[in-house]
Design a protein around this motif. Structure first.
Motif, PDB file in Angstrom:
ATOM      1  N   ASN A  67     -24.901  -1.454 -34.980  1.00 12.42           N
ATOM      2  CA  ASN A  67     -24.517  -0.269 -35.730  1.00 12.42           C
ATOM      3  C   ASN A  67     -25.181  -0.245 -37.105  1.00 12.42           C
ATOM      4  OD1 ASN A  67     -22.822   2.132 -35.581  1.00 12.42           O
ATOM      5  ND2 ASN A  67     -21.641   1.218 -37.262  1.00 12.42           N
TER       6      ASN A  67
ATOM      7  N   ALA B  33     -28.246   6.713 -28.864  1.00 18.36           N
ATOM      8  CA  ALA B  33     -27.526   7.977 -28.677  1.00 18.36           C
ATOM      9  C   ALA B  33     -28.466   9.169 -28.750  1.00 18.36           C
ATOM     10  CB  ALA B  33     -26.418   8.103 -29.718  1.00 18.36           C
TER      11      ALA B  33
ATOM     12  N   ARG C  35     -20.948   9.787 -33.453  1.00 22.23           N
ATOM     13  CA  ARG C  35     -22.181   8.998 -33.498  1.00 22.23           C
ATOM     14  C   ARG C  35     -23.412   9.892 -33.454  1.00 22.23           C
ATOM     15  NH1 ARG C  35     -22.700   3.570 -30.007  1.00 22.23           N
ATOM     16  NH2 ARG C  35     -20.976   3.117 -31.451  1.00 22.23           N
ATOM     17  N   LEU C  36     -23.383  10.924 -32.638  1.00 19.94           N
ATOM     18  CA  LEU C  36     -24.520  11.838 -32.565  1.00 19.94           C
ATOM     19  C   LEU C  36     -24.732  12.562 -33.886  1.00 19.94           C
ATOM     20  CD1 LEU C  36     -24.214  13.404 -28.997  1.00 19.94           C
ATOM     21  CD2 LEU C  36     -26.180  12.153 -29.897  1.00 19.94           C
TER      22      LEU C  36
ATOM     23  N   ARG D 211     -23.812  11.582 -36.885  1.00 18.98           N
ATOM     24  CA  ARG D 211     -24.273  10.604 -37.853  1.00 18.98           C
ATOM     25  C   ARG D 211     -25.726  10.216 -37.586  1.00 18.98           C
ATOM     26  NH1 ARG D 211     -24.760   8.764 -42.786  1.00 18.98           N
ATOM     27  NH2 ARG D 211     -24.700   6.494 -42.987  1.00 18.98           N
ATOM     28  N   ALA D 212     -26.096  10.103 -36.320  1.00 23.08           N
ATOM     29  CA  ALA D 212     -27.460   9.734 -35.952  1.00 23.08           C
ATOM     30  C   ALA D 212     -28.461  10.763 -36.444  1.00 23.08           C
ATOM     31  CB  ALA D 212     -27.558   9.568 -34.435  1.00 23.08           C
ATOM     32  N   ARG D 213     -28.127  12.035 -36.295  1.00 23.50           N
ATOM     33  CA  ARG D 213     -29.036  13.097 -36.765  1.00 23.50           C
ATOM     34  C   ARG D 213     -29.242  13.007 -38.267  1.00 23.50           C
ATOM     35  NH1 ARG D 213     -25.703  16.219 -33.183  1.00 23.50           N
ATOM     36  NH2 ARG D 213     -26.791  16.764 -31.254  1.00 23.50           N
TER      37      ARG D 213
ATOM     38  N   ASP E 281     -27.769   1.501 -32.285  1.00 22.71           N
ATOM     39  CA  ASP E 281     -26.725   2.296 -31.632  1.00 22.71           C
ATOM     40  C   ASP E 281     -26.987   3.792 -31.786  1.00 22.71           C
ATOM     41  OD1 ASP E 281     -25.352   0.117 -30.706  1.00 22.71           O
ATOM     42  OD2 ASP E 281     -23.789   0.162 -32.247  1.00 22.71           O
ATOM     43  N   TYR E 282     -27.505   4.186 -32.920  1.00 23.84           N
ATOM     44  CA  TYR E 282     -27.777   5.602 -33.181  1.00 23.84           C
ATOM     45  C   TYR E 282     -29.067   6.037 -32.495  1.00 23.84           C
ATOM     46  CZ  TYR E 282     -24.048   5.109 -36.584  1.00 23.84           C
ATOM     47  OH  TYR E 282     -22.828   4.873 -37.169  1.00 23.84           O
ATOM     48  N   GLN E 283     -30.058   5.162 -32.480  1.00 20.17           N
ATOM     49  CA  GLN E 283     -31.294   5.477 -31.763  1.00 20.17           C
ATOM     50  C   GLN E 283     -31.008   5.714 -30.282  1.00 20.17           C
ATOM     51  OE1 GLN E 283     -34.259   2.367 -31.756  1.00 20.17           O
ATOM     52  NE2 GLN E 283     -35.714   3.566 -30.557  1.00 20.17           N
TER      53      GLN E 283
ATOM     54  N   SER F 227     -31.721  -1.971 -36.982  1.00 16.61           N
ATOM     55  CA  SER F 227     -32.650  -1.113 -36.248  1.00 16.61           C
ATOM     56  C   SER F 227     -33.668  -1.942 -35.478  1.00 16.61           C
ATOM     57  CB  SER F 227     -33.395  -0.192 -37.224  1.00 16.61           C
ATOM     58  OG  SER F 227     -34.298  -0.949 -38.019  1.00 16.61           O
TER      59      SER F 227
END
Length: 231
Positions: free
Chosen positions: A120, A158, A186-187, A189-191, A154-156, A123
């Motif tokens: 989390n 997603a 999560r999506l 936050r990922a953006r 985790d974000y990559q 990277s």
């Protein structure tokens, strides 16, 4: 491919399922899983062909030259655990869940302090800082690939499942083992993390602008290129 044994009480089971599947054209995932379990090897091959490119995309921007081995491990684990799949309609989530576990295992085995490794926060760029081996056609796409590698894993995962495999938040949650609400968060936050990272690494304000303005389109455009780059 290893065959799955037929039900001894119904030696005609595979033939019946195969005839049903082929009579109506390409079967659904559930159709193919049922046929595969009954001993129809062609059904298993159809599923592997259907999802090979997607599994390849999952690994190529995360592990580079190690992708081939992890792809093989994923499909082997899929075969070995097929009888434990409770809902054949969720085969795709089951398969990508295996890929996700293989990815995490790969980096934990590679990292000295595996117990402290937090996907989390960490990277792919942190874990393997060499440039991606993937080749994109446009500079916006190249920037996007590098930006994805620089946000926590985790974000990559997603974002790539969302953009490249067209998965909903619910399906992403199934793949990575989190509730729907958490997957939606999560999506989002990922953006935001991706936008922030792109702003840090873009070579010019104009490149950043064109990348952000067409972000969804650039992400979709990379879909075919990712697998093709390593094919």
């Amino acid at each position: 491919m290893t065959a799955i044994k037929l039900d001894a009480a119904r030696p005609d089971a595979a033939q019946e399922l195969a005839e049903s599947r082929y009579s109506c054209g390409m079967g659904t995932d559930a159709d193919e899983v049922h046929a595969w379990r009954a001993g129809d090897e062609a059904a298993g091959e159809a599923l592997f062909e259907r999802y090979y490119d997607g599994v390849a995309r999952f690994f190529y921007n995360k592990v580079g030259e190690q992708a081939a081995d992890l792809i093989q491990r994923t499909f082997l684990a899929c075969l070995e655990g097929l009888e434990r799949l409770e809902d054949p309609e969720r085969f795709r989530s089951y398969l990508f869940g295996i890929a996700h576990n293989q990815l995490r295992k790969f980096y934990r085995n590679k990292h000295r302090d595996a117990g402290k490794l937090d996907f989390n926060l960490t990277s792919v760029h942190d874990l393997a800082p060499t440039p991606s081996r993937l080749i994109a056609n446009r500079q916006e796409e190249r920037l996007l690939l590098e930006g994805l590698r620089r946000i926590p894993l985790d974000y990559q995962v997603a974002l790539e499942l969302f953009y490249w495999e067209g998965m909903s938040a619910a399906e992403i949650g199934e793949v990575v083992g989190i509730p729907l609400g958490t997957a939606k968060t999560r999506l989002r936050r990922a953006r935001q993390l991706l936008r922030d990272e792109l702003a840090q690494i873009a070579a010019s304000p104009e490149l950043l602008r064109t990348t952000l303005d067409g972000l969804d389109g650039w992400a979709q455009g990379l879909r075919a290129q990712v697998a093709d780059s390593e094919g």
